[in-house]
Scaffold this motif. Structure first.
Motif, PDB file in Angstrom:
ATOM      1  N   ALA A   1       7.882   4.302 -16.127  1.00 28.96           N
ATOM      2  CA  ALA A   1       8.624   2.988 -15.402  1.00 28.96           C
ATOM      3  C   ALA A   1       9.242   3.340 -14.247  1.00 28.96           C
ATOM      4  O   ALA A   1       9.189   2.513 -13.804  1.00 28.96           O
ATOM      5  N   PRO A   2       8.956   4.597 -13.166  1.00 24.91           N
ATOM      6  CA  PRO A   2       9.121   4.342 -11.618  1.00 24.91           C
ATOM      7  C   PRO A   2       8.269   3.023 -10.793  1.00 24.91           C
ATOM      8  O   PRO A   2       8.706   2.443  -9.820  1.00 24.91           O
ATOM      9  N   VAL A   3       6.735   3.359 -11.194  1.00 26.80           N
ATOM     10  CA  VAL A   3       5.972   2.614 -11.227  1.00 26.80           C
ATOM     11  C   VAL A   3       5.918   1.363 -11.929  1.00 26.80           C
ATOM     12  O   VAL A   3       5.646   0.388 -10.786  1.00 26.80           O
ATOM     13  N   VAL A   4       6.563   0.397 -13.062  1.00 22.04           N
ATOM     14  CA  VAL A   4       6.494  -0.586 -12.815  1.00 22.04           C
ATOM     15  C   VAL A   4       7.589  -1.309 -12.123  1.00 22.04           C
ATOM     16  O   VAL A   4       7.943  -2.546 -11.617  1.00 22.04           O
ATOM     17  N   HIS A   5       8.708  -0.195 -11.778  1.00 20.85           N
ATOM     18  CA  HIS A   5       9.871  -0.610 -11.000  1.00 20.85           C
ATOM     19  C   HIS A   5       9.166  -1.031  -9.557  1.00 20.85           C
ATOM     20  O   HIS A   5      10.077  -1.718  -8.967  1.00 20.85           O
ATOM     21  N   PHE A   6       8.216  -0.086  -9.331  1.00 23.67           N
ATOM     22  CA  PHE A   6       8.075  -0.644  -7.730  1.00 23.67           C
ATOM     23  C   PHE A   6       7.359  -1.462  -8.228  1.00 23.67           C
ATOM     24  O   PHE A   6       7.424  -2.527  -6.216  1.00 23.67           O
ATOM     25  N   ALA A   7       6.511  -1.785  -8.294  1.00 27.67           N
ATOM     26  CA  ALA A   7       5.880  -2.965  -8.865  1.00 27.67           C
ATOM     27  C   ALA A   7       6.887  -4.414  -8.682  1.00 27.67           C
ATOM     28  O   ALA A   7       5.988  -5.142  -7.879  1.00 27.67           O
ATOM     29  N   SER A   8       7.528  -4.729 -10.050  1.00 28.28           N
ATOM     30  CA  SER A   8       8.466  -5.870 -10.126  1.00 28.28           C
ATOM     31  C   SER A   8       9.510  -5.787  -9.161  1.00 28.28           C
ATOM     32  O   SER A   8       9.152  -7.134  -8.307  1.00 28.28           O
TER      33      SER A   8
ATOM     34  N   ALA B   1       1.127  -1.191   0.277  1.00 31.87           N
ATOM     35  CA  ALA B   1       0.390   0.496   0.189  1.00 31.87           C
ATOM     36  C   ALA B   1       1.038   1.256   0.065  1.00 31.87           C
ATOM     37  O   ALA B   1       1.067   2.499  -0.548  1.00 31.87           O
ATOM     38  N   HIS B   2       1.358   0.728   0.461  1.00 30.27           N
ATOM     39  CA  HIS B   2       2.846   2.515   1.245  1.00 30.27           C
ATOM     40  C   HIS B   2       3.521   2.653  -0.329  1.00 30.27           C
ATOM     41  O   HIS B   2       3.780   3.605  -0.719  1.00 30.27           O
ATOM     42  N   LEU B   3       3.459   1.645  -1.018  1.00 27.26           N
ATOM     43  CA  LEU B   3       4.402   1.393  -2.732  1.00 27.26           C
ATOM     44  C   LEU B   3       3.601   2.020  -3.755  1.00 27.26           C
ATOM     45  O   LEU B   3       3.740   3.134  -4.056  1.00 27.26           O
ATOM     46  N   HIS B   4       2.387   1.555  -3.283  1.00 29.05           N
ATOM     47  CA  HIS B   4       1.400   2.613  -4.096  1.00 29.05           C
ATOM     48  C   HIS B   4       1.180   3.841  -4.682  1.00 29.05           C
ATOM     49  O   HIS B   4       1.509   4.342  -5.101  1.00 29.05           O
ATOM     50  N   LEU B   5       1.486   4.158  -2.783  1.00 30.90           N
ATOM     51  CA  LEU B   5       1.221   6.160  -2.623  1.00 30.90           C
ATOM     52  C   LEU B   5       2.514   6.792  -3.219  1.00 30.90           C
ATOM     53  O   LEU B   5       2.252   7.623  -2.965  1.00 30.90           O
ATOM     54  N   THR B   6       3.595   5.894  -3.149  1.00 29.00           N
ATOM     55  CA  THR B   6       4.592   7.079  -3.532  1.00 29.00           C
ATOM     56  C   THR B   6       5.230   6.225  -5.031  1.00 29.00           C
ATOM     57  O   THR B   6       5.168   7.657  -5.092  1.00 29.00           O
ATOM     58  N   ALA B   7       4.007   5.588  -5.381  1.00 29.74           N
ATOM     59  CA  ALA B   7       4.221   5.525  -7.526  1.00 29.74           C
ATOM     60  C   ALA B   7       3.376   6.617  -7.404  1.00 29.74           C
ATOM     61  O   ALA B   7       3.654   7.684  -8.605  1.00 29.74           O
ATOM     62  N   ASP B   8       2.556   7.150  -7.188  1.00 30.45           N
ATOM     63  CA  ASP B   8       1.167   7.949  -7.100  1.00 30.45           C
ATOM     64  C   ASP B   8       1.260   9.219  -7.210  1.00 30.45           C
ATOM     65  O   ASP B   8       1.485  10.036  -7.781  1.00 30.45           O
ATOM     66  N   ALA B   9       2.464  10.055  -6.156  1.00 31.05           N
ATOM     67  CA  ALA B   9       3.161  10.997  -5.302  1.00 31.05           C
ATOM     68  C   ALA B   9       4.592  11.128  -6.072  1.00 31.05           C
ATOM     69  O   ALA B   9       4.331  12.533  -6.891  1.00 31.05           O
ATOM     70  N   ALA B  10       4.771  10.378  -7.463  1.00 34.04           N
ATOM     71  CA  ALA B  10       6.231  10.518  -7.731  1.00 34.04           C
ATOM     72  C   ALA B  10       5.339  11.035  -9.480  1.00 34.04           C
ATOM     73  O   ALA B  10       5.594  12.172 -10.579  1.00 34.04           O
ATOM     74  N   VAL B  11       4.027  10.303  -9.975  1.00 35.02           N
ATOM     75  CA  VAL B  11       3.090  10.446 -10.899  1.00 35.02           C
ATOM     76  C   VAL B  11       2.946  12.257 -10.313  1.00 35.02           C
ATOM     77  O   VAL B  11       2.620  12.921 -11.708  1.00 35.02           O
ATOM     78  N   SER B  12       2.238  12.193  -9.452  1.00 35.15           N
ATOM     79  CA  SER B  12       1.557  13.570  -9.237  1.00 35.15           C
ATOM     80  C   SER B  12       2.534  14.782  -9.337  1.00 35.15           C
ATOM     81  O   SER B  12       2.579  15.900  -9.181  1.00 35.15           O
ATOM     82  N   VAL B  13       3.889  14.435  -8.747  1.00 38.53           N
ATOM     83  CA  VAL B  13       5.055  15.670  -8.886  1.00 38.53           C
ATOM     84  C   VAL B  13       5.237  15.769 -10.144  1.00 38.53           C
ATOM     85  O   VAL B  13       5.504  16.965 -11.382  1.00 38.53           O
ATOM     86  N   LEU B  14       5.499  15.022 -11.496  1.00 42.24           N
ATOM     87  CA  LEU B  14       6.165  14.689 -13.087  1.00 42.24           C
ATOM     88  C   LEU B  14       4.488  15.309 -13.512  1.00 42.24           C
ATOM     89  O   LEU B  14       4.198  16.604 -14.582  1.00 42.24           O
TER      90      LEU B  14
END
Length: 204
Positions: free
Chosen positions: A182-189, A143-156
């Motif tokens: 790209a970072p989202v796929v990295h987090f997921a993998s 759950a934490h990685l989901h939110l971290t990934a979305d934070a990266a998306v929000s910054v972009l």
């Protein structure tokens, strides 16, 4: 559940904002938020099932791996969401749409603030859940990685919307979405590797 309610309200705001402003970046952030809501619900159900069946003899080795199964499922959802957003981003690069950058900016900023608050609320502990997963509670990490990934998306998204408004770069909106995949796929993998190793009892 508090974080789930916050994410659900933010999901509605982001998707609505993306539809009304034409911003793919907002829509992408909303889709990620939808994945968060699903991830948080799955995580909560996994914890509830683990507690409910803790003494059930049908679970020969206990219910500890329910969390890993939920974490793996969350990682798959996160990866699929990233791929879908990347595909739509490529389409938008070739078939651009008008974006109301000024209207989209405050919505994107609000989404980022919500993400940062939820990241803090769901910050994982460093207590290992098992010897196969020394990095901590994987279900919470999912759950934490989901939110971290979305934070990266929000910054972009914010950067793209600013570039679109100030410099007239219409392609910045879909390009930011494509780069965020790209970072989202990295987090997921990374999450899938951790969950898989724990479920298969692979020694770290």
């Amino acid at each position: 559940w508090l974080v789930t309610v916050i994410c659900l309200a933010t999901l509605i705001a982001l998707v609505t904002g993306g539809a009304t402003t034409g911003s793919l970046a907002l829509t992408a952030s909303g889709l990620h938020m939808g994945a968060h809501v699903a991830a948080l619900v799955v995580a909560s159900l996994a914890y509830a099932m683990a507690r409910r069946h803790a003494g059930n003899p049908a679970f020969s080795f206990g219910t500890g791996k329910l969390g890993y199964l939920a974490g793996f499922a969350n990682a798959v959802v996160l990866a699929v969401t990233a791929v879908l957003i990347a595909v739509e981003s490529v389409v938008r690069l070739f078939v651009p749409e008008d974006v109301h950058f000024s209207d989209a900016l405050p919505i994107a900023a609000g989404g980022l603030v919500v993400n940062l608050v939820c990241i803090w609320l769901l910050r994982p502990t460093r207590v290992a859940a098992s010897r196969n997963d020394p990095q901590g509670d994987l279900n919470l990490s999912a759950a934490h990685l989901h939110l971290t990934a979305d934070a990266a998306v929000s910054v972009l998204a914010l950067a793209a919307l600013l570039a679109g408004r100030e410099l007239g770069w219409a392609m910045a909106d879909p390009l930011a979405c494509l780069l965020s995949a790209a970072p989202v796929v990295h987090f997921a993998s990374s999450l899938m590797r951790r969950a898989g190793a724990a479920m298969l009892d692979i020694n770290p």
